[in-house]
Design an enzyme around this catalytic site. Structure first.
Site, PDB file in Angstrom:
ATOM      1  CG  ASN A 128      -2.050   0.939   1.149  1.00 32.18           C
ATOM      2  OD1 ASN A 128      -2.731   1.019   0.146  1.00 32.18           O
ATOM      3  ND2 ASN A 128      -2.253   1.683   2.219  1.00 32.18           N
ATOM      4  CB  VAL A 137      -4.357   3.545  -6.991  1.00 34.34           C
ATOM      5  CG1 VAL A 137      -4.384   2.202  -6.284  1.00 34.34           C
ATOM      6  CG2 VAL A 137      -4.355   3.347  -8.509  1.00 34.34           C
ATOM      7  N   PRO A 138      -6.750   4.674  -4.437  1.00 34.15           N
ATOM      8  CG  PRO A 138      -8.964   4.234  -3.836  1.00 34.15           C
ATOM      9  CD  PRO A 138      -7.980   4.077  -4.968  1.00 34.15           C
ATOM     10  CB  CYS A 139      -2.925   3.841  -0.885  1.00 28.91           C
ATOM     11  SG  CYS A 139      -2.118   5.370  -1.358  1.00 28.91           S
ATOM     12  CG  HIS A 140      -6.932   8.372   0.478  1.00 30.47           C
ATOM     13  ND1 HIS A 140      -6.737   8.290  -0.886  1.00 30.47           N
ATOM     14  CD2 HIS A 140      -8.232   8.689   0.662  1.00 30.47           C
ATOM     15  CE1 HIS A 140      -7.880   8.550  -1.505  1.00 30.47           C
ATOM     16  NE2 HIS A 140      -8.805   8.797  -0.585  1.00 30.47           N
TER      17      HIS A 140
END
Length: 171
Positions: A128, A137-140
């Site tokens: 991640n 690419v919503p790693c948050h």
């Protein structure tokens, strides 16, 4: 997320402003391959981004348009071709990240379980953190099992702000 691969590696980049500071967009062979924040952990050296071009040059206009719509609260899922370079495991993690619904969060353990590797929370966290295309690419959207704001490559403060934004806090 549409993913493409190519053996040629011509790179170029553009820098655009955002509510979270400047974003460096990187394209490899005309396909978005990076979105990096200032001070981001695992950010490659700027020299590796190739020639700097205006954000109006291909392929950046559509990326900029979709980012603007996202930051305006009008877009909840991106539809851009991406070139994500990493290990098979990293790419499998990144493929799962785009499945996390806007405004929602998953824990590292939940993400590992969805990959069929329930004991791989730590490996999921490492993959991640190396996501090359943050926000899109919503790693948050990945948090600790207790709901805590564990690390984020762009900084925990940005993670908190992005999650608050997606939850409807537009201030």
């Amino acid at each position: 997320m549409r993913s493409t691969m190519n053996v040629n590696t011509a790179k170029r980049h553009a820098v655009v402003e955002s509510p979270y500071g400047p974003l460096t967009l990187v394209a490899t062979d005309g396909v978005l391959s990076g979105l990096y924040m200032t001070g981001q952990r695992h950010r490659p050296a700027d020299e590796s981004f190739g020639e700097r071009v205006a954000a109006e040059e291909a392929p950046f206009p559509e990326v900029v348009r979709q980012l603007a719509a996202y930051f305006a609260g009008e877009l909840t899922a991106f539809d851009l071709p991406l070139r994500l370079e990493g290990t098979d495991f990293q790419r499998s993690v990144w493929d799962q990240l785009v499945r996390i619904p806007y405004g929602d969060t998953w824990s590292y353990g939940e993400l590992a379980a969805r990959l069929g590797k329930p004991n791989a929370s730590r490996a999921v966290g490492l993959a991640n953190g190396k996501n090359p295309v943050g926000i899109i690419v919503p790693c948050h959207r990945v948090i600790g099992a207790s709901g805590g704001m564990t690390g984020y490559g762009g900084g925990v403060d940005r993670k908190v702000r992005l999650l608050a934004f997606e939850a409807g806090d537009r201030d």
